[in-house]
Design an enzyme around this catalytic site. Structure first.
Site, PDB file in Angstrom:
ATOM      1  CG  ASP A   5      -2.142   0.795   1.077  1.00 33.09           C
ATOM      2  OD1 ASP A   5      -3.204   0.334   1.510  1.00 33.09           O
ATOM      3  OD2 ASP A   5      -2.039   1.904   0.521  1.00 33.09           O
TER       4      ASP A   5
ATOM      5  CG  ASP B 195      -3.449   3.840  -3.195  1.00 32.43           C
ATOM      6  OD1 ASP B 195      -4.365   3.037  -3.458  1.00 32.43           O
ATOM      7  OD2 ASP B 195      -3.431   4.543  -2.172  1.00 32.43           O
ATOM      8  CD  GLU B 196      -5.811  -1.367  -1.895  1.00 37.23           C
ATOM      9  OE1 GLU B 196      -5.816  -2.103  -0.925  1.00 37.23           O
ATOM     10  OE2 GLU B 196      -6.682  -0.513  -2.142  1.00 37.23           O
TER      11      GLU B 196
END
Length: 418
Positions: free
Chosen positions: A8, A103-104
């Site tokens: 993350d 974003d992860e």
DNA sequence: TCTGGGGTCCTAGGACCC
DNA sequence: TCTGGGGTCCTAGGACCC
């Protein structure tokens, strides 16, 4: 026994903005729009979070809590670009990578010890590689289930690594708020509180039958999650690569609510074009088209129509959307938001008879030419909405006291940048 | 405080078919 | 005619995530 990583990125949008403008570093920064705009916070820097600012909060509220914050517009294309860089780094560690959002990501590192060593040293090397090739920090959770890996990465923030050993899942989760479990939001939290459940441990102590009786399948999944299992829907299947979207949509909130049919219908035209274009980019046809209407009082309706064939054409989508709009809009109502949504997506090839095929190919060629023109000369160069404006002008002529003129900048533009 | 935009998944009722 | 049950598709709405 599986070994999953959940990676993350730390304050992703803010960190990317800092790369483009280093003067932001260390300051309270709010990404998502200007302080006086309608909208919510997409991301807040750690300095801004100290004032109570957090994502999903209205921008105006953020401004009140932290007047000295710097408000920055979001840049989706920048984030996609950096998301791609992140993906490349992860791919160099494992072929099995699922980007869960910009974003992860989840990775399956089962059985890679000979290549990468034990999980912790692999994680540290991943940290270094990420920093080297993207200049960004991330946090890494490691566990035998994806759900626990995700919770662990959250607990590891910022810039940390946390490994939950197999067998330790329940003990790790027990002291955490139920809200930390992916899928437990405001509503479920409230429901659980009514039974005195605040921590994951309280949840794990409840009788499974009790949960099933009151919450059905979701209750059973919750019981599993509280013990650290990848239960229900979200985590089924392998970590792999099925990236074809299940739906494509665009929506637009007006800076000021409007009742003007001219503005409303040309906005729908624009949104239809944006959806159709994305369908063509993915080479997909949509069978179901859905209109979304949000009125001034925030009440929201959706109305859908399914074709017996798929489509990716501006005109076809817009005609259907406009029909839904005209049939369902409360007369003279003032509207806050419009949306166009496409689902029932199928690969574009191979479901047409010959006649349709020629026709459709002709259309497809025309539309990809339109897409190229839009790339070269801007979104406004070719537009259904422009044709629409022309027609409305005629109506204004017939009725001199009629509709107000069209003003630029009131309809959405793709991406909001470039 | 006055509430974005892009998604995924789930539920529930009704139509329709066998 | 007085009534079953399963399967699937469609629509509307809602919870939730980043």
């Amino acid at each position: 026994m599986k070994t999953y990583f959940h990676v993350d990125m730390d304050a992703f949008f803010v960190s990317v903005e800092e790369l483009f403008d280093p003067s932001l570093i260390g300051k309270p920064v709010v990404v998502g729009g200007q302080a006086n705009q309608r909208g919510v916070v997409s991301a807040a820097s750690y300095a801004a979070r100290k004032f109570g600012v957090h994502s999903a909060m209205p921008l105006r509220t953020a401004h009140r809590l932290c007047p000295q914050a710097i408000f920055v517009d979001g840049h989706p294309t920048r984030y996609r670009e950096y998301s791609g860089k992140v993906y490349q780094v992860l791919k160099s560690f494992s072929p099995q990578v699922d980007m869960a959002s910009v974003d992860e990501a989840y990775m399956d590192l089962t059985g890679t010890e000979r290549l990468h060593g034990p999980p912790l040293s692999a994680a540290h090397r991943l940290h270094d590689a990420m920093k080297r090739s993207t200049a960004l920090n991330c946090s890494i959770g490691i566990a035998a289930s994806r759900m626990v890996a995700k919770v662990a990465s959250d607990q590891a923030k910022p810039n940390g690594v946390l490994w939950v050993l197999p067998g330790e899942e329940a003990r790790f989760l027990a002291p955490l708020d139920v809200r930390k479990i992916p899928g437990v939001g405001k509503v479920t939290e409230k429901n659980l509180q009514a039974w005195g459940v605040r921590k994951v441990g309280d949840l794990a102590a409840l009788d499974e039958d009790f949960l099933r009786q009151h919450l059905g399948q979701w209750g059973l999944a919750l019981a599993g999650k509280s013990r650290g299992m990848d239960a229900g829907g979200w985590f089924d299947g392998e970590v792999g690569d099925d990236n074809t979207p299940k739906s494509i949509s665009h929506e637009f909130t007006f800076n000021e609510d409007t009742a003007d049919s001219d503005t409303l219908e040309s906005t729908l035209a624009r949104l239809s074009e944006m959806v159709a274009r994305r369908l063509r980019e993915h080479d997909l046809h949509a069978r179901t088209i859905q209109l979304k209407l949000r009125y001034s009082d925030f009440s929201t309706i959706t109305r859908a129509h399914s074709f017996d064939h798929g489509t990716q054409l501006d005109t076809e989508i817009f005609q259907q959307i406009r029909a839904l709009f005209r049939a369902n809009r409360k007369a003279n109502s003032t509207i806050r938001l419009l949306g166009v949504h496409a689902s029932g997506l199928k690969p574009a090839e191979g479901q047409l008879n010959m006649l349709d095929e020629t026709n459709t190919n002709r259309w497809r060629k025309a539309m990809s030419a339109v897409d190229r023109l839009r790339d070269k000369f801007g979104e406004d160069s070719v537009s259904l909405a422009m044709g629409l404006r022309g027609r409305f002008r005629e109506r204004v002529h017939e009725n001199p006291a009629g509709l107000p003129g069209k003003t630029a900048g009131k309809t959405p533009r793709e991406g909001g940048e470039r």
